[in-house]
Scaffold this motif. Structure first.
Motif, PDB file in Angstrom:
ATOM      1  N   PRO A  79      -8.183  -1.635   4.466  1.00  0.00           N
ATOM      2  CA  PRO A  79      -8.649  -1.913   3.095  1.00  0.00           C
ATOM      3  C   PRO A  79      -9.716  -0.937   2.613  1.00  0.00           C
ATOM      4  CG  PRO A  79      -8.415  -3.958   4.331  1.00  0.00           C
ATOM      5  CD  PRO A  79      -8.218  -2.845   5.308  1.00  0.00           C
ATOM      6  N   TRP A  80     -10.692  -0.620   3.475  1.00  0.00           N
ATOM      7  CA  TRP A  80     -11.803   0.220   3.010  1.00  0.00           C
ATOM      8  C   TRP A  80     -11.369   1.655   2.753  1.00  0.00           C
ATOM      9  CZ3 TRP A  80     -13.771   4.503   5.518  1.00  0.00           C
ATOM     10  CH2 TRP A  80     -13.390   4.682   6.857  1.00  0.00           C
ATOM     11  N   THR A  81     -10.431   2.176   3.549  1.00  0.00           N
ATOM     12  CA  THR A  81      -9.966   3.544   3.299  1.00  0.00           C
ATOM     13  C   THR A  81      -9.099   3.597   2.043  1.00  0.00           C
ATOM     14  OG1 THR A  81      -8.100   3.201   4.828  1.00  0.00           O
ATOM     15  CG2 THR A  81     -10.077   4.268   5.706  1.00  0.00           C
ATOM     16  N   ALA A  82      -8.347   2.528   1.783  1.00  0.00           N
ATOM     17  CA  ALA A  82      -7.530   2.482   0.568  1.00  0.00           C
ATOM     18  C   ALA A  82      -8.395   2.408  -0.684  1.00  0.00           C
ATOM     19  CB  ALA A  82      -6.581   1.288   0.629  1.00  0.00           C
ATOM     20  N   ARG A  83      -9.532   1.689  -0.588  1.00  0.00           N
ATOM     21  CA  ARG A  83     -10.418   1.561  -1.753  1.00  0.00           C
ATOM     22  C   ARG A  83     -11.019   2.902  -2.164  1.00  0.00           C
ATOM     23  NH1 ARG A  83     -11.556  -3.743   0.444  1.00  0.00           N
ATOM     24  NH2 ARG A  83     -13.237  -2.914   1.751  1.00  0.00           N
ATOM     25  N   LEU A  84     -11.135   3.821  -1.222  1.00  0.00           N
ATOM     26  CA  LEU A  84     -11.648   5.153  -1.550  1.00  0.00           C
ATOM     27  C   LEU A  84     -10.748   5.870  -2.549  1.00  0.00           C
ATOM     28  CD1 LEU A  84     -12.690   6.416   2.010  1.00  0.00           C
ATOM     29  CD2 LEU A  84     -14.213   5.593   0.198  1.00  0.00           C
ATOM     30  N   PHE A  85      -9.461   5.449  -2.616  1.00  0.00           N
ATOM     31  CA  PHE A  85      -8.501   6.095  -3.506  1.00  0.00           C
ATOM     32  C   PHE A  85      -8.035   5.157  -4.621  1.00  0.00           C
ATOM     33  CE2 PHE A  85      -8.456   8.329   0.495  1.00  0.00           C
ATOM     34  CZ  PHE A  85      -8.479   9.655   0.096  1.00  0.00           C
ATOM     35  N   GLY A  86      -8.844   4.116  -4.886  1.00  0.00           N
ATOM     36  CA  GLY A  86      -8.595   3.272  -6.047  1.00  0.00           C
ATOM     37  C   GLY A  86      -7.725   2.060  -5.837  1.00  0.00           C
ATOM     38  N   PHE A  87      -7.353   1.763  -4.582  1.00  0.00           N
ATOM     39  CA  PHE A  87      -6.531   0.591  -4.299  1.00  0.00           C
ATOM     40  C   PHE A  87      -7.418  -0.566  -3.841  1.00  0.00           C
ATOM     41  CE2 PHE A  87      -3.664   4.178  -3.788  1.00  0.00           C
ATOM     42  CZ  PHE A  87      -2.529   3.758  -4.453  1.00  0.00           C
ATOM     43  N   LYS A  88      -7.047  -1.789  -4.233  1.00  0.00           N
ATOM     44  CA  LYS A  88      -7.859  -2.945  -3.848  1.00  0.00           C
ATOM     45  C   LYS A  88      -7.725  -3.269  -2.363  1.00  0.00           C
ATOM     46  CE  LYS A  88      -4.338  -6.346  -5.246  1.00  0.00           C
ATOM     47  NZ  LYS A  88      -4.053  -7.502  -6.133  1.00  0.00           N
ATOM     48  N   ARG A  89      -6.585  -2.955  -1.774  1.00  0.00           N
ATOM     49  CA  ARG A  89      -6.353  -3.127  -0.333  1.00  0.00           C
ATOM     50  C   ARG A  89      -5.412  -2.026   0.120  1.00  0.00           C
ATOM     51  NH1 ARG A  89      -4.936  -8.263  -1.778  1.00  0.00           N
ATOM     52  NH2 ARG A  89      -2.843  -8.082  -0.897  1.00  0.00           N
ATOM     53  N   HIS A  90      -5.202  -1.933   1.412  1.00  0.00           N
ATOM     54  CA  HIS A  90      -4.252  -0.944   1.913  1.00  0.00           C
ATOM     55  C   HIS A  90      -2.829  -1.381   1.580  1.00  0.00           C
ATOM     56  CE1 HIS A  90      -4.690  -4.023   4.911  1.00  0.00           C
ATOM     57  NE2 HIS A  90      -3.968  -3.433   5.848  1.00  0.00           N
ATOM     58  N   ILE A  91      -1.930  -0.411   1.496  1.00  0.00           N
ATOM     59  CA  ILE A  91      -0.558  -0.666   1.061  1.00  0.00           C
ATOM     60  C   ILE A  91       0.438  -0.150   2.102  1.00  0.00           C
ATOM     61  CG2 ILE A  91      -1.225  -0.548  -1.371  1.00  0.00           C
ATOM     62  CD1 ILE A  91       0.019   2.240  -1.504  1.00  0.00           C
ATOM     63  N   ALA A  92       1.614  -0.745   2.083  1.00  0.00           N
ATOM     64  CA  ALA A  92       2.675  -0.323   3.003  1.00  0.00           C
ATOM     65  C   ALA A  92       3.171   1.074   2.633  1.00  0.00           C
ATOM     66  CB  ALA A  92       3.831  -1.317   2.952  1.00  0.00           C
ATOM     67  N   HIS A  93       3.574   1.836   3.640  1.00  0.00           N
ATOM     68  CA  HIS A  93       4.208   3.125   3.383  1.00  0.00           C
ATOM     69  C   HIS A  93       5.504   2.900   2.592  1.00  0.00           C
ATOM     70  CE1 HIS A  93       1.725   4.122   6.896  1.00  0.00           C
ATOM     71  NE2 HIS A  93       1.870   5.395   6.589  1.00  0.00           N
ATOM     72  N   GLY A  94       5.709   3.707   1.567  1.00  0.00           N
ATOM     73  CA  GLY A  94       6.955   3.601   0.823  1.00  0.00           C
ATOM     74  C   GLY A  94       8.177   3.850   1.693  1.00  0.00           C
ATOM     75  N   MET A  95       8.073   4.815   2.610  1.00  0.00           N
ATOM     76  CA  MET A  95       9.236   5.130   3.443  1.00  0.00           C
ATOM     77  C   MET A  95       9.465   4.094   4.532  1.00  0.00           C
ATOM     78  SD  MET A  95      10.921   7.544   2.130  1.00  0.00           S
ATOM     79  CE  MET A  95      12.096   7.881   3.461  1.00  0.00           C
ATOM     80  N   TRP A  96       8.444   3.300   4.892  1.00  0.00           N
ATOM     81  CA  TRP A  96       8.703   2.153   5.769  1.00  0.00           C
ATOM     82  C   TRP A  96       9.473   1.093   5.001  1.00  0.00           C
ATOM     83  CZ3 TRP A  96       7.220  -3.026   5.248  1.00  0.00           C
ATOM     84  CH2 TRP A  96       7.633  -3.851   6.314  1.00  0.00           C
ATOM     85  N   SER A  97       9.031   0.803   3.768  1.00  0.00           N
ATOM     86  CA  SER A  97       9.723  -0.188   2.947  1.00  0.00           C
ATOM     87  C   SER A  97      11.173   0.226   2.702  1.00  0.00           C
ATOM     88  CB  SER A  97       8.998  -0.371   1.611  1.00  0.00           C
ATOM     89  OG  SER A  97       7.681  -0.830   1.782  1.00  0.00           O
ATOM     90  N   ALA A  98      11.385   1.513   2.382  1.00  0.00           N
ATOM     91  CA  ALA A  98      12.738   2.005   2.126  1.00  0.00           C
ATOM     92  C   ALA A  98      13.604   1.914   3.374  1.00  0.00           C
ATOM     93  CB  ALA A  98      12.676   3.443   1.618  1.00  0.00           C
ATOM     94  N   ALA A  99      13.039   2.309   4.521  1.00  0.00           N
ATOM     95  CA  ALA A  99      13.795   2.258   5.773  1.00  0.00           C
ATOM     96  C   ALA A  99      14.093   0.823   6.177  1.00  0.00           C
ATOM     97  CB  ALA A  99      13.020   2.968   6.880  1.00  0.00           C
ATOM     98  N   ARG A 100      13.135  -0.071   5.950  1.00  0.00           N
ATOM     99  CA  ARG A 100      13.340  -1.489   6.281  1.00  0.00           C
ATOM    100  C   ARG A 100      14.481  -2.065   5.450  1.00  0.00           C
ATOM    101  NH1 ARG A 100      14.316  -5.274   8.476  1.00  0.00           N
ATOM    102  NH2 ARG A 100      13.103  -7.109   9.095  1.00  0.00           N
ATOM    103  N   CYS A 101      14.532  -1.695   4.167  1.00  0.00           N
ATOM    104  CA  CYS A 101      15.645  -2.123   3.312  1.00  0.00           C
ATOM    105  C   CYS A 101      16.967  -1.528   3.794  1.00  0.00           C
ATOM    106  CB  CYS A 101      15.395  -1.696   1.867  1.00  0.00           C
ATOM    107  SG  CYS A 101      14.036  -2.551   1.043  1.00  0.00           S
ATOM    108  N   ALA A 102      16.953  -0.243   4.120  1.00  0.00           N
ATOM    109  CA  ALA A 102      18.177   0.422   4.575  1.00  0.00           C
ATOM    110  C   ALA A 102      18.701  -0.200   5.859  1.00  0.00           C
ATOM    111  CB  ALA A 102      17.916   1.917   4.767  1.00  0.00           C
ATOM    112  N   ALA A 103      17.796  -0.594   6.761  1.00  0.00           N
ATOM    113  CA  ALA A 103      18.214  -1.198   8.026  1.00  0.00           C
ATOM    114  C   ALA A 103      18.929  -2.527   7.787  1.00  0.00           C
ATOM    115  CB  ALA A 103      17.001  -1.409   8.923  1.00  0.00           C
ATOM    116  N   VAL A 104      18.382  -3.325   6.865  1.00  0.00           N
ATOM    117  CA  VAL A 104      19.018  -4.611   6.544  1.00  0.00           C
ATOM    118  C   VAL A 104      20.359  -4.385   5.859  1.00  0.00           C
ATOM    119  CG1 VAL A 104      18.814  -6.709   5.165  1.00  0.00           C
ATOM    120  CG2 VAL A 104      16.816  -5.838   6.398  1.00  0.00           C
TER     121      VAL A 104
END
Length: 282
Positions: A201-226
């Motif tokens: 969370p704290w490293t993500a806030r340095l770049f304007g995010f309220k919390r840390h976020i999932a990698h887009g390519m993890w989300s995409a790969a997780r969808c592709a696997a299903v």
């Protein structure tokens, strides 16, 4: 001219180098270098592949998952973007689209060349976007190719407010899964993507995010696997548009509809009307 490296660089060291790009301030119409880099005769590490398949949900296979060459080439992306002629600060760039084509199946023990080059920059409402073009080659022939579109954000005019994307009404089937709080750190090691917005969370806030976020390519790969199991065969194309960040921890619903030549899908928040990504697997 394409620079040929003896081996794929260490991604973690390149992220340290990336921290030094934070002071870069691109001009209104920056010119991207026509840079290209290649590593010859690479192959997947069996242990790395097994870890990737496990964290993304791919079943054990004798062939590489359609998203895995992206991970293999990740350090080459970083290598080009940490060179002095590259005009943008690396940390804070946003991955907004990905187009992958599997021209021929890549076996888990296969040997091929990996090549990455930088495409042209384009001015868009949100800032400036550009493409990273990646290929897995054998004897000069593309076995696998990818276009990753990256955004350097700039403040949008106050009048330019993007509408909130709505999930397509036609998507009738769904599968649910969770994105644990530590998935960013776990995937960073396997996906070799140590962008601070994914780690805590704290490293993500340095770049304007309220919390840390999932990698887009993890989300995409997780969808592709299903969806690969729903498709019933190895996919030949994966197209993904990243919409809104998936804050960690999170629960999502993968909604999809089957077409004649593939599956259209959206990854939605299980607790709101947010759409995290949309795509097609063929």
């Amino acid at each position: 001219m394409t620079e040929v490296l003896r081996e794929i660089p260490d991604a973690s060291r390149l992220y340290l180098k990336a921290a030094g790009t934070l002071t870069k301030k691109p001009k209104d119409t920056p010119t991207l270098p026509t840079s290209s880099v290649r590593v010859e005769r690479v192959s997947a590490d069996a242990g790395h592949l097994a870890e990737y398949a496990a964290i993304c949900g791919f079943e054990e296979t004798t062939h590489l998952p359609i998203t895995f060459p992206h991970v293999m080439a990740g350090a080459l992306h970083l290598y080009l973007m940490t060179q002095k002629p590259f005009p943008f600060p690396l940390l804070g760039l946003v991955h907004i689209r990905n187009e992958i084509r599997q021209h021929q199946a890549l076996t888990a023990d296969g040997v091929f060349d990996l090549q990455v080059r930088i495409g042209e920059a384009r001015s868009v409402r949100q800032g400036i976007e550009f493409d990273l073009l990646t290929e897995a080659l054998r004897d000069g022939e593309a076995l696998w190719s990818e276009t990753s579109t990256i955004l350097h954000r700039r403040p949008a005019p106050k009048s330019a407010v993007a509408p909130r994307p709505q999930p397509p009404a036609s998507l009738a089937e769904y599968r649910s899964f969770s994105a644990p709080a530590d998935i960013g750190r776990r995937y960073a090691k396997v996906g070799r993507d140590y962008n601070p917005i994914h780690l805590a969370p704290w490293t993500a806030r340095l770049f304007g995010f309220k919390r840390h976020i999932a990698h887009g390519m993890w989300s995409a790969a997780r969808c592709a696997a299903v969806l690969e199991r729903e498709l019933g065969r190895a996919p030949k194309e994966l197209s993904v548009q990243f919409k809104q960040p998936l804050f960690l921890p999170g629960k999502v619903a993968l909604k999809f509809v089957r077409g004649r030549d593939g599956i259209d899908f959206s990854l939605l928040s299980a607790r709101s009307d947010k759409t995290h990504l949309t795509g097609v697997l063929r």
